[in-house]
Enzyme design. Sequence first.
Site, PDB file in Angstrom:
ATOM      1  N   HIS A   1      -1.849   0.104  16.632  1.00  0.00           N
ATOM      2  CA  HIS A   1      -0.789   0.376  15.659  1.00  0.00           C
ATOM      3  C   HIS A   1       0.597   0.326  16.299  1.00  0.00           C
ATOM      4  O   HIS A   1       1.522   0.976  15.833  1.00  0.00           O
ATOM      5  CB  HIS A   1      -0.982   1.758  15.015  1.00  0.00           C
ATOM      6  CG  HIS A   1      -1.961   1.762  13.876  1.00  0.00           C
ATOM      7  ND1 HIS A   1      -3.298   1.579  14.058  1.00  0.00           N
ATOM      8  CD2 HIS A   1      -1.801   1.915  12.537  1.00  0.00           C
ATOM      9  CE1 HIS A   1      -3.922   1.645  12.886  1.00  0.00           C
ATOM     10  NE2 HIS A   1      -3.035   1.838  11.948  1.00  0.00           N
TER      11      HIS A   1
ATOM     12  N   ASP B   1       0.836  -4.741  13.004  1.00  0.00           N
ATOM     13  CA  ASP B   1      -0.527  -5.051  13.448  1.00  0.00           C
ATOM     14  C   ASP B   1      -1.341  -5.713  12.344  1.00  0.00           C
ATOM     15  O   ASP B   1      -2.193  -6.551  12.613  1.00  0.00           O
ATOM     16  CB  ASP B   1      -1.229  -3.760  13.874  1.00  0.00           C
ATOM     17  CG  ASP B   1      -0.401  -2.960  14.852  1.00  0.00           C
ATOM     18  OD1 ASP B   1      -0.667  -3.036  16.050  1.00  0.00           O
ATOM     19  OD2 ASP B   1       0.556  -2.273  14.425  1.00  0.00           O
ATOM     20  N   PHE B   2      -1.091  -5.309  11.109  1.00  0.00           N
ATOM     21  CA  PHE B   2      -1.903  -5.837  10.008  1.00  0.00           C
ATOM     22  C   PHE B   2      -1.485  -7.256   9.616  1.00  0.00           C
ATOM     23  O   PHE B   2      -2.147  -7.893   8.798  1.00  0.00           O
ATOM     24  CB  PHE B   2      -1.855  -4.920   8.773  1.00  0.00           C
ATOM     25  CG  PHE B   2      -2.029  -3.453   9.073  1.00  0.00           C
ATOM     26  CD1 PHE B   2      -2.681  -3.021  10.217  1.00  0.00           C
ATOM     27  CD2 PHE B   2      -1.539  -2.490   8.200  1.00  0.00           C
ATOM     28  CE1 PHE B   2      -2.839  -1.660  10.493  1.00  0.00           C
ATOM     29  CE2 PHE B   2      -1.679  -1.138   8.459  1.00  0.00           C
ATOM     30  CZ  PHE B   2      -2.330  -0.710   9.611  1.00  0.00           C
TER      31      PHE B   2
ATOM     32  N   GLU C   1       0.834  -1.198   0.000  1.00  0.00           N
ATOM     33  CA  GLU C   1       0.000   0.000   0.000  1.00  0.00           C
ATOM     34  C   GLU C   1       0.871   1.252   0.000  1.00  0.00           C
ATOM     35  O   GLU C   1       1.739   1.410   0.853  1.00  0.00           O
ATOM     36  CB  GLU C   1      -0.915  -0.007   1.233  1.00  0.00           C
ATOM     37  CG  GLU C   1      -1.941  -1.126   1.175  1.00  0.00           C
ATOM     38  CD  GLU C   1      -2.507  -1.509   2.534  1.00  0.00           C
ATOM     39  OE1 GLU C   1      -2.429  -0.701   3.483  1.00  0.00           O
ATOM     40  OE2 GLU C   1      -3.026  -2.636   2.651  1.00  0.00           O
TER      41      GLU C   1
ATOM     42  N   GLU D   1      -4.550  -6.632   2.626  1.00  0.00           N
ATOM     43  CA  GLU D   1      -3.328  -7.280   3.115  1.00  0.00           C
ATOM     44  C   GLU D   1      -3.242  -8.746   2.741  1.00  0.00           C
ATOM     45  O   GLU D   1      -2.160  -9.259   2.429  1.00  0.00           O
ATOM     46  CB  GLU D   1      -3.197  -7.102   4.634  1.00  0.00           C
ATOM     47  CG  GLU D   1      -2.665  -5.742   5.068  1.00  0.00           C
ATOM     48  CD  GLU D   1      -3.714  -4.642   5.043  1.00  0.00           C
ATOM     49  OE1 GLU D   1      -4.903  -4.987   4.860  1.00  0.00           O
ATOM     50  OE2 GLU D   1      -3.374  -3.461   5.201  1.00  0.00           O
TER      51      GLU D   1
HETATM   52  C1  TPP Z   1      -6.072  -2.982   7.418  1.00  0.00           C
HETATM   53  C2  TPP Z   1      -5.347  -1.701   7.366  1.00  0.00           C
HETATM   54  N1  TPP Z   1      -4.493  -1.469   6.366  1.00  0.00           N
HETATM   55  C3  TPP Z   1      -3.844  -0.303   6.271  1.00  0.00           C
HETATM   56  C4  TPP Z   1      -4.009   0.673   7.224  1.00  0.00           C
HETATM   57  C5  TPP Z   1      -3.237   1.980   7.133  1.00  0.00           C
HETATM   58  N2  TPP Z   1      -4.179   3.017   6.756  1.00  0.00           N
HETATM   59  C6  TPP Z   1      -4.812   3.760   7.664  1.00  0.00           C
HETATM   60  S1  TPP Z   1      -5.958   4.761   6.985  1.00  0.00           S
HETATM   61  C7  TPP Z   1      -5.568   4.229   5.431  1.00  0.00           C
HETATM   62  C8  TPP Z   1      -6.301   4.767   4.265  1.00  0.00           C
HETATM   63  C9  TPP Z   1      -7.757   4.542   4.426  1.00  0.00           C
HETATM   64  O1  TPP Z   1      -8.411   5.052   3.326  1.00  0.00           O
HETATM   65  P1  TPP Z   1      -9.971   5.196   3.337  1.00  0.00           P
HETATM   66  O2  TPP Z   1     -10.591   3.901   3.748  1.00  0.00           O
HETATM   67  O3  TPP Z   1     -10.379   5.756   2.047  1.00  0.00           O
HETATM   68  O4  TPP Z   1     -10.282   6.210   4.523  1.00  0.00           O
HETATM   69  P2  TPP Z   1      -9.799   7.715   4.611  1.00  0.00           P
HETATM   70  O5  TPP Z   1      -8.487   7.714   5.291  1.00  0.00           O
HETATM   71  O6  TPP Z   1      -9.745   8.276   3.251  1.00  0.00           O
HETATM   72  O7  TPP Z   1     -10.841   8.363   5.461  1.00  0.00           O
HETATM   73  C10 TPP Z   1      -4.571   3.276   5.464  1.00  0.00           C
HETATM   74  C11 TPP Z   1      -4.013   2.599   4.294  1.00  0.00           C
HETATM   75  C12 TPP Z   1      -4.879   0.375   8.300  1.00  0.00           C
HETATM   76  N3  TPP Z   1      -5.066   1.222   9.311  1.00  0.00           N
HETATM   77  N4  TPP Z   1      -5.542  -0.795   8.344  1.00  0.00           N
END
Ligand code: TPP
Lengths: 324, 324, 342, 342
Positions: B129, B85-86, B29, B60
């Site tokens: 996290h 964590d993931f 990612e 993931e």
């Molecule tokens: C399972 C997981 N993968 C990756 C992350 C890291 N992460 C946190 S927010 C995010 C982006 C989320 O995007 P979206 O669902 O569009 O929500 P937004 O942040 O735009 O509100 C990522 C990749 C996470 N917290 N959990």
Amino acid sequence: MRELTYSEALREALREEMLRDSRVILMGEDIGVYGGAYKVTQGLLEEFGPERVRDTPISESAIVGSAIGAALMGLRPVAEIMYMDFMTICSDQLVTQAAKMRFMSGGKLSVPMVVRTQYSLGRVHGSQHSQFFPVWFLNVPGLKVVLPSTPSDAKGLLKAAIRDEDPVLFVETGLLYRMKGPVPEGEHFVPLGKAEVKRRGNSLTVVAFSRAVHEALAAAQKLEEEGIEAEVIDPRSLRPLDLAAILDSVRRTGVLIIAEDDVKTGGIGAEIAASVMEEAFDYLDAPILRVASPDMPVPFSPSLEREYMPNSDKIVQAARKLLK
Amino acid sequence: MRELTYSEALREALREEMLRDSRVILMGEDIGVYGGAYKVTQGLLEEFGPERVRDTPISESAIVGSAIGAALMGLRPVAEIMYMDFMTICSDQLVTQAAKMRFMSGGKLSVPMVVRTQYSLGRVHGSQHSQFFPVWFLNVPGLKVVLPSTPSDAKGLLKAAIRDEDPVLFVETGLLYRMKGPVPEGEHFVPLGKAEVKRRGNSLTVVAFSRAVHEALAAAQKLEEEGIEAEVIDPRSLRPLDLAAILDSVRRTGVLIIAEDDVKTGGIGAEIAASVMEEAFDYLDAPILRVASPDMPVPFSPSLEREYMPNSDKIVQAARKLLK
Amino acid sequence: MVASVSVVEDVPPADYSKHGLTREKLLWMWRKMVEIRLFEEKVEELFLVKGLLIGPAHLCYGQEAIAVGAVAALRSDDPIISNHRGHGHALAKDIPPRLVMAELFGKAAGTCKGLGGSMHVAIYPEKGALYSSAIVGSGIPIAVGVGLALQREKAGRVAAVFFGDGAVNTGAFHEGMNLAALWRVPVLFICENNMYAMSTKVERTMAVESIAARGLAYGVNCMAVNGNDVAAVYAATAQAAERARRGEGPTFLECKTYRRKGHGVYDKAEYRPPGEVEEGLKKDPLTRFRRVVLEAGLLTAAEMDSLENEVKREVEDSVKFAQSSNVLSFSELEKYVYFVGE
Amino acid sequence: MVASVSVVEDVPPADYSKHGLTREKLLWMWRKMVEIRLFEEKVEELFLVKGLLIGPAHLCYGQEAIAVGAVAALRSDDPIISNHRGHGHALAKDIPPRLVMAELFGKAAGTCKGLGGSMHVAIYPEKGALYSSAIVGSGIPIAVGVGLALQREKAGRVAAVFFGDGAVNTGAFHEGMNLAALWRVPVLFICENNMYAMSTKVERTMAVESIAARGLAYGVNCMAVNGNDVAAVYAATAQAAERARRGEGPTFLECKTYRRKGHGVYDKAEYRPPGEVEEGLKKDPLTRFRRVVLEAGLLTAAEMDSLENEVKREVEDSVKFAQSSNVLSFSELEKYVYFVGE
Ligand SMILES: Cc1ncc(C[n+]2csc(CCOP(=O)(O)OP(=O)(O)O)c2C)c(N)n1
Ligand SMILES: Cc1ncc(C[n+]2csc(CCOP(=O)(O)OP(=O)(O)O)c2C)c(N)n1
Ligand SMILES: [Mg+2]
Ligand SMILES: [Mg+2]
């Protein structure tokens, strides 16, 4: 005392708790119509109806996740994950969500739920359906981990797990489902965190979990013929762990073997060994030995699987080595 | 020697391996356009193009799963999972699939892949996290587990991991990304399974992993003022583990502390303690102590998180306790 | 299979009252949107200018209309589940800003006693903010279980779970949506499509155009709405909630909006193409709402300004409150790991 | 979004040659279907009558046309990924029955040297049986990675992954399909819808009717076919494979069939409603194929019978071979955990 099989005892626990408390609901794959892959939930759909006994699609994350949501709202879900191997699919929900909710919320959230699962080592299921890795959950504060080895414990501990206010991982042993044993009539409750001395002895202590308890007892029998009196302790839950009971015994015997079905390296025996050493160093006459599964995946071939598994002979050998 | 940050060193390793071997591809990612949440992969999309540096959706399981598939076909994927964590989401793929493939296939399948991840303890990220649970993977034969603590090791070990024929979980430390340190110019390769003595000493042995290595070194500095010479050993990989190096030291010092960022109960220190005791029981003058995170989720509040974390003072206290 | 996504049109002010958007409700919406906006601006300042806050924080400005419109259409006892971008959900659920701010400062007076942090401020069951997960997608199956309990309770409550466009690519989304459809739970799945998951634009995460249409694969009611029109979000949510209360099951509601700034407070979001941000900013939900209600004569500039001033003071006060509060003592933490009695 | 599922009609024998179904191919198909059928019957006997086999085994009779039709349309070097119900996939990929049988007996001569077992017999890369996962759904993302490698290779190979109707409810399915669509990998996702996941009928696992339509949510090409018509499965697979070879990306192909017996060899499947089984058995793919090709005069009864006899002997021989083979010695196992050099 009447005898029940391990799975009958589990079923009785579920049924009694469902009768006692309408908040107890069950969810999992094939637990309703089919009565569970191991028939533990047989008859419960008929008795309690589809609202309380819920068949699910093959969606382990959603099974555990929805159990969490229900628990947050005050229900007492018992989720079944058919094989422990599938915990690798839903561990985000159990480990990163459920186990941390009370803490992260400053004590406001409560997740009174049970995840029942079983490991199938010894049932010729191959590498992907035989895994046993309780250490994962031992390493997660916020979870409780229960490992029943007899029908009686299975019943009493499951009742305790269901009434517990925290998320409990309840790991059954596939090979034991058909094992019969005495189970007290009526209300039978075994609190989490209390070890049971399954056999008394003064020559050495064997701490054993799950199926390995029976191997330890068989080993003790054999050792008796050599004049060695093994004490066999089954902690029954890993978290909370009754370290005091283990220490009491080790302070008496000075020698400890840990018998466990999981892979030795990084397994639960390591924690027991390390803790005992920390607390009872001066009482130890010999290194603590672990009799566990070897460091490899589980082979399918039935005869290889038998060689792979910890057994009473391996415990006897370890005992002889320590006491020679 | 020139100095690089931990993340620059990692990037250099990736870049060199990608230049050397066109089978090396990256997936994860935000690793492409964004250059990675910690900028480890910065510039690599521009240099190697979108075929070899692949941004993925938040999936993931599919990241690790597709890395496995690619590895089965002879590529050398390096997957990035943003936070350790993931790993609770994709552990089926790494643990139940990748780690068992060679074995289950009777040696025919090979899964030369790396999963890079990092733990963020100490970065004020809260309970979900900040998790660090290397014991999960230590308990899985078939996997290798690498825990680099310096820029130089980060580079050399990552290169070794990429060239390895088996699946490797490579756990970086979020707090160290900006740490600078000397990194040899040119080809710099650190084989998996070789501990490094980070500091020599004869009074006691401190085995430390990841960030805790720096705490151990700081502790050694403080202890020196009290006339205590601590030897600090960083095994660098957990699987394979260089137990021989640890035993050598313990046989000399007779006293061992294990410093680790993970939760103490059921953590990696337990395994080290249990193994050392098994192999060097007669050399131990005192119980092995573990300086680790306490048995609770990670609190968000910055000051509480600081109290929560293992640090040099806690190591010093443990040392004093043992040597008094 | 449900035939198609129902697109909820923007609601013209003439229709506000038909939708139950009373003056009181409009004032509340304005207040809450301003509260979220000013709160987030303050948080950004505390991070970037004052350096008083640290750690990750995902601000939701630009997305105020979703939290506010949705929550306005729910009952106060309808539980919500939030995510990493949850300040707005917390404030919309009427959690006092000082408690949210105290949480960001890690103080004992915070919603989670300082143990949760920014990604969990919306855990405050006292106000129906049931839970907030920082793991993308994970709140979705949990919401299904919440819905199961509500279904059983038969009190007509519904649950809502908020998540981003990125979350629809997780396995948890899929498993949760399928189970929700199967069990017909009274749950609203509210996707805040702000066009980005971190640096990754939504079109780079899926090969289809409509997020809302994903719900069709499960057989849930699917709706899409302009997430910058608070009245439209309100109307869509109200419709979905009524449906759920009647026992007709879950709805997947896509709210289209724009993430005005970076993913986290430190992210400069330089990966966005030129022009896009300007376009996005033009759709600002607060500017839009203010213009619309003033033009329609539904609210006066004076009352809107006065609310804004009130909020300004409240936000300032929240910082003082948070700064002057205590941190839990470390020895207390132990009692939050397991149940220790009431 | 792709507009709709394309339903592949049953192929009348008159069209066989148009589809490239030569006599040789038809003979091969018959041989393989019979081989799978007789093999499974033998396995059932070895479990239930002779008690020579133990452990889980998921037989695929009734589903022969899917493995055979699909594999017949692939190149021998196109890799497949199988699942817990994989005996048929292995045999269709031309792995000698004796190796498959030896694996069931846990012998060193087995496809996995006896270390895999029934759920992994189709791991035999020598014949393009790349991998088989016993975890429902998990093969799907792995197939995406295989497709990635094939895409890079530019040799026109495609991969196929087989899974059941139950697998489409797993998170792995969702994540894998989405990524496959996004990366346009040359992968065929072949769903063997046998109406049941263990005891759970497909309609109790999802609130929508069409499994094939699930693929629309990802933007992949979606097809549905009668899984009991081997020619139709062949035609559908050929079409999907050609598409993939041309670089047009993945296909989700639902093959509708019926699980003739229990989930596993010990399961009596008493949960099935009366009448259903009889209906299901009527659709038997072998009976159907035999009738069709005889009626159309494409093959003769004599040659079909003779193949059947040949197979019978081969299956008998496979048992003897397996029984007389050795088990690996335990001390050898160590060398399969990690790479130990060529
Ligand atoms: C399972 C997981 N993968 C990756 C992350 C890291 N992460 C946190 S927010 C995010 C982006 C989320 O995007 P979206 O669902 O569009 O929500 P937004 O942040 O735009 O509100 C990522 C990749 C996470 N917290 N959990
Ligand atoms: C993730 C996972 N959950 C549960 C199981 C147990 N299990 C094995 S096969 C099966 C049913 C699968 O049904 P389907 O996908 O329709 O395939 P079929 O068996 O009908 O061929 C189940 C529940 C498993 N192996 N993996
Ligand atoms: Mg987004
Ligand atoms: Mg099926």
